[in-house]
Design a protein around this motif. Structure first.
Motif, PDB file in Angstrom:
ATOM      1  N   ALA A   1      24.596  42.678  38.307  1.00 34.10           N
ATOM      2  CA  ALA A   1      23.204  42.221  38.454  1.00 34.10           C
ATOM      3  C   ALA A   1      22.587  41.931  37.086  1.00 34.10           C
ATOM      4  O   ALA A   1      21.845  40.957  36.917  1.00 34.10           O
ATOM      5  N   PHE A   2      22.916  42.737  36.091  1.00 35.73           N
ATOM      6  CA  PHE A   2      22.391  42.483  34.744  1.00 35.73           C
ATOM      7  C   PHE A   2      23.131  41.325  34.077  1.00 35.73           C
ATOM      8  O   PHE A   2      22.516  40.518  33.368  1.00 35.73           O
ATOM      9  N   ALA A   3      24.443  41.261  34.332  1.00 41.15           N
ATOM     10  CA  ALA A   3      25.222  40.183  33.705  1.00 41.15           C
ATOM     11  C   ALA A   3      24.696  38.818  34.149  1.00 41.15           C
ATOM     12  O   ALA A   3      24.743  37.849  33.386  1.00 41.15           O
ATOM     13  N   ALA A   4      24.160  38.750  35.364  1.00 39.46           N
ATOM     14  CA  ALA A   4      23.611  37.484  35.862  1.00 39.46           C
ATOM     15  C   ALA A   4      22.457  37.007  34.979  1.00 39.46           C
ATOM     16  O   ALA A   4      22.104  35.837  34.982  1.00 39.46           O
ATOM     17  N   HIS A   5      21.862  37.935  34.215  1.00 38.06           N
ATOM     18  CA  HIS A   5      20.771  37.558  33.305  1.00 38.06           C
ATOM     19  C   HIS A   5      21.219  37.582  31.843  1.00 38.06           C
ATOM     20  O   HIS A   5      20.398  37.660  30.929  1.00 38.06           O
ATOM     21  N   GLY A   6      22.536  37.601  31.643  1.00 39.92           N
ATOM     22  CA  GLY A   6      23.037  37.563  30.264  1.00 39.92           C
ATOM     23  C   GLY A   6      22.920  38.892  29.545  1.00 39.92           C
ATOM     24  O   GLY A   6      22.857  38.934  28.318  1.00 39.92           O
ATOM     25  N   ILE A   7      22.890  39.994  30.319  1.00 46.77           N
ATOM     26  CA  ILE A   7      22.775  41.326  29.695  1.00 46.77           C
ATOM     27  C   ILE A   7      24.032  42.134  30.007  1.00 46.77           C
ATOM     28  O   ILE A   7      24.443  42.227  31.172  1.00 46.77           O
ATOM     29  N   TRP A   8      24.630  42.670  28.979  1.00 48.62           N
ATOM     30  CA  TRP A   8      25.890  43.384  29.179  1.00 48.62           C
ATOM     31  C   TRP A   8      25.647  44.881  29.152  1.00 48.62           C
ATOM     32  O   TRP A   8      25.010  45.405  28.239  1.00 48.62           O
ATOM     33  N   ILE A   9      26.146  45.573  30.187  1.00 46.57           N
ATOM     34  CA  ILE A   9      25.984  47.030  30.272  1.00 46.57           C
ATOM     35  C   ILE A   9      27.224  47.724  29.736  1.00 46.57           C
ATOM     36  O   ILE A   9      28.346  47.399  30.116  1.00 46.57           O
ATOM     37  N   LEU A  10      26.987  48.658  28.840  1.00 47.72           N
ATOM     38  CA  LEU A  10      28.050  49.487  28.279  1.00 47.72           C
ATOM     39  C   LEU A  10      27.911  50.860  28.906  1.00 47.72           C
ATOM     40  O   LEU A  10      26.898  51.536  28.695  1.00 47.72           O
ATOM     41  N   GLN A  11      28.935  51.265  29.657  1.00 53.36           N
ATOM     42  CA  GLN A  11      28.842  52.588  30.283  1.00 53.36           C
ATOM     43  C   GLN A  11      29.388  53.666  29.357  1.00 53.36           C
ATOM     44  O   GLN A  11      30.436  53.486  28.742  1.00 53.36           O
ATOM     45  N   GLY A  12      28.667  54.768  29.282  1.00 52.50           N
ATOM     46  CA  GLY A  12      29.156  55.908  28.509  1.00 52.50           C
ATOM     47  C   GLY A  12      29.180  57.151  29.374  1.00 52.50           C
ATOM     48  O   GLY A  12      28.468  57.240  30.379  1.00 52.50           O
ATOM     49  N   TRP A  13      30.019  58.071  29.008  1.00 52.29           N
ATOM     50  CA  TRP A  13      30.030  59.395  29.650  1.00 52.29           C
ATOM     51  C   TRP A  13      29.743  60.437  28.577  1.00 52.29           C
ATOM     52  O   TRP A  13      30.202  60.302  27.433  1.00 52.29           O
TER      53      TRP A  13
END
Ligand code: ADP
Length: 543
Positions: free
Chosen positions: A319-331
């Motif tokens: 959903a964010f990538a559709a707006h050109g935003i990349w999510i980096l997941q961390g633990w």
């Protein structure tokens, strides 16, 4: 004879000095209670922070004593992050979302000497002050109103201190700088104490290009609270690199965050998945013609967003990538400073397809440099990294706690050979990518087989009618436990159990893994750090 390098202790004070000298023009923007924005330069931050150090020393703060903070994310809290350790003290962040009884208990357990508190949080302070007597309560006039009598005014304290004459308290690199209590969802809250050394190493790792890649030209929006797990270390990292900081203050509603993002577009933001879920739903709704918010907001294309603290569904990443935003997941955990792993395209993913990149982004990622990770099975055996074998996640490294304040190293938290037992159950695949299956207490054991609640939730949240989903175990006479899915539909949408089961089957779940029951609810309860609070759901539905 020393024949190698200089033995210069790692120190937070170095980060502050560096920022004062190199980055005077960088900005710190804070959202005030009335929603206006207050700006400080790094030059002012540097001077004010040293003034705080001088003032605390003048109050008689001794080496290693705790100074508690009860503050939102803003400039004065940042000054505490550096000024308290500069004076030799230990900054103890109190989680303002806990109950007054818990906060009071934690302050007493930590033997906090002073308290730094936002004026808008004084009503909360009044509710727990009978549980612990701070020697002095320093009030940040965050709202601009005069500080009530009987309290020390933070601004007056700084104005009366001599920043130029300030001398850093002498210290070793293993001396403490900060402490944070675990949230106690699995027992009594325990204090984790960070050192100069652990904080500097965590900061260095945190801004590596294959990590959050924080650079001086970044504009960083930490939505993650500075009162829990050091806002994932971002205050330290941003100051080390001289990045512009944008603090949301007390305004964390998605509409408020979108207003702030539109006014001060970040290049990097940080928050737990629940925050970003509600934010993207509000944003996407605003794009529809006729929406009352139509045209109000703009999401900055190219922004990176670090999201963690709970599993991040692939649907959210898309959903964010559709707006050109990349999510980096961390633990990570309070105990791990907190970032232990991060999901990014490693060398092995060179040339990987887009789908594969998304699939990887929805995993907890690979261990950070300096962090070692292993999986232990029920019988204590090492589990293979095959992406299938499940085991308890154990970690070790120089920014992972070796003990707890006053509690030491209990057997249920540390292995005999000194690894931290995380209480998370995970798999790791051949490329070293970890996937959290559950917290030990959230696992669902049905007919002797484990069902991952996290996998079910992530799949359910991919349904277009589902806003949120949390899956818990309910007791079952025949199978021991069965999954129950609590689903929050999007406004105006309907999701039926049949349609959801159909979706799960199409994603490869076996019939026996499907939820036994669905409950459609208005909202999933949240913990003090904004994660799904499954304990509350279990209390409500397990009978
Ligand atoms: P609490 O959740 O009790 O407030 P922490 O803030 O220390 O305590 O949270 C640590 C826990 O959060 C981890 O042990 C893990 O269960 C969960 N967690 C953190 N990041 C992730 C992630 N990316 N995926 C799944 N679970 C995560």
């Amino acid at each position: 004879m020393q024949t190698t390098m200089m033995k210069v202790p790692l120190s937070l004070n170095h980060l502050l000095e560096r920022a004062g000298r190199l980055f005077h023009g960088s900005q710190i923007v804070s959202r005030l209670p009335d929603k206006s924005l207050k700006r400080h330069s790094y030059a002012e931050f540097y001077r004010r922070t040293r003034a705080l150090g001088a003032a605390l020393q003048a109050l008689g703060l001794r080496q290693g004593e705790r100074v508690a903070t009860l503050c939102w994310n803003h400039h004065a809290h940042l000054e505490g992050y550096f000024g308290i350790p500069a004076a030799g003290g230990v900054m103890h962040t109190l989680n303002l979302r806990l109950s007054p009884e818990e906060i009071g208990w934690i302050a007493a357990d930590a033997q906090d000497r002073f308290l730094l508190v936002d004026d808008v949080l004084l009503p909360l302070y009044e509710k727990f002050k009978h549980l612990h007597a701070f020697e002095q309560v320093i009030v940040v006039p965050f709202s601009g109103a005069p500080v009530p009598p009987g309290f020390t005014d933070y601004e007056a304290l700084l104005a009366g201190a001599d920043a130029d004459a300030f001398v850093y308290a002498p210290h070793q690199e293993d001396d403490p700088v900060a402490m944070c209590y675990t949230s106690g969802t699995t027992g009594r809250p325990k204090g984790v104490v960070y050192s100069h050394r652990s904080t500097v190493l965590h900061s260095l790792v945190g801004c590596l290009p294959d990590f959050t890649a924080v650079r001086g030209i970044d504009v960083v929006l930490p939505v993650t609270p500075m009162f829990h797990a050091n806002s994932w270390g971002m205050p330290y990292i941003a100051v080390m690199m001289g990045a512009k900081l944008v603090f949301p203050g007390p305004h964390l509603h998605p509409d408020d965050l979108l207003d702030l993002i539109t006014a001060e577009p970040p290049t990097l933001s940080l928050g737990v998945p629940t925050i970003w879920m509600t934010l993207i739903q509000a944003y996407d709704a605003s794009l529809k013609a006729g929406s009352p918010n139509h045209g109000r907001w703009k999401l900055p294309e190219g922004m990176r967003s670090m999201v963690g603290g709970a599993a991040v569904p692939e649907s959210l990443i898309r959903a964010f990538a559709a707006h050109g935003i990349w999510i980096l997941q961390g633990w990570g955990m309070t105990e791990t400073s907190p970032v232990g792993t991060l999901s990014y395209p490693t060398a092995a993913l060179r040339g990987a397809s887009e789908d594969e990149r998304f699939r990887r982004a929805a995993m907890a990622g690979v261990p950070a440099p300096l962090v070692e990770l292993r999986l232990r099975g029920d019988a204590g055996q090492d589990q293979p990294w095959d992406g299938q074998s499940v085991g308890e996640l154990q970690v070790r490294g120089p920014f992972i706690t070796g003990s707890y304040f006053q509690v030491g190293s209990p057997d249920d938290k540390f292995t005999p050979d000194g690894w931290l037992r995380t209480g998370d159950v995970a798999t790791v695949d051949e490329l070293g990518f970890m996937r959290i299956a559950d917290r030990t207490k959230d696992l669902i054991k049905s007919g002797g087989e484990w069902i991952s609640s996290v996998d079910l939730e992530n799949a359910l949240m991919a349904h277009s009618a589902v806003a949120e989903a949390a899956v818990i175990a309910i007791p079952d006479d025949k199978w021991g436990e069965r999954p129950l899915a609590c689903v929050v539909p999007k406004p105006g949408e309907q999701a039926t159990p049949e349609a959801l089961n159909q979706l799960l089957l199409s994603k490869g779940f076996a019939k026996w893994q499907l939820p036994e029951r669905y409950e459609f609810i208005d909202a999933v309860p949240r913990t003090s750090t904004g994660k799904f609070w499954k304990l509350k759901l279990r209390e409500r539905f397990s009978s």
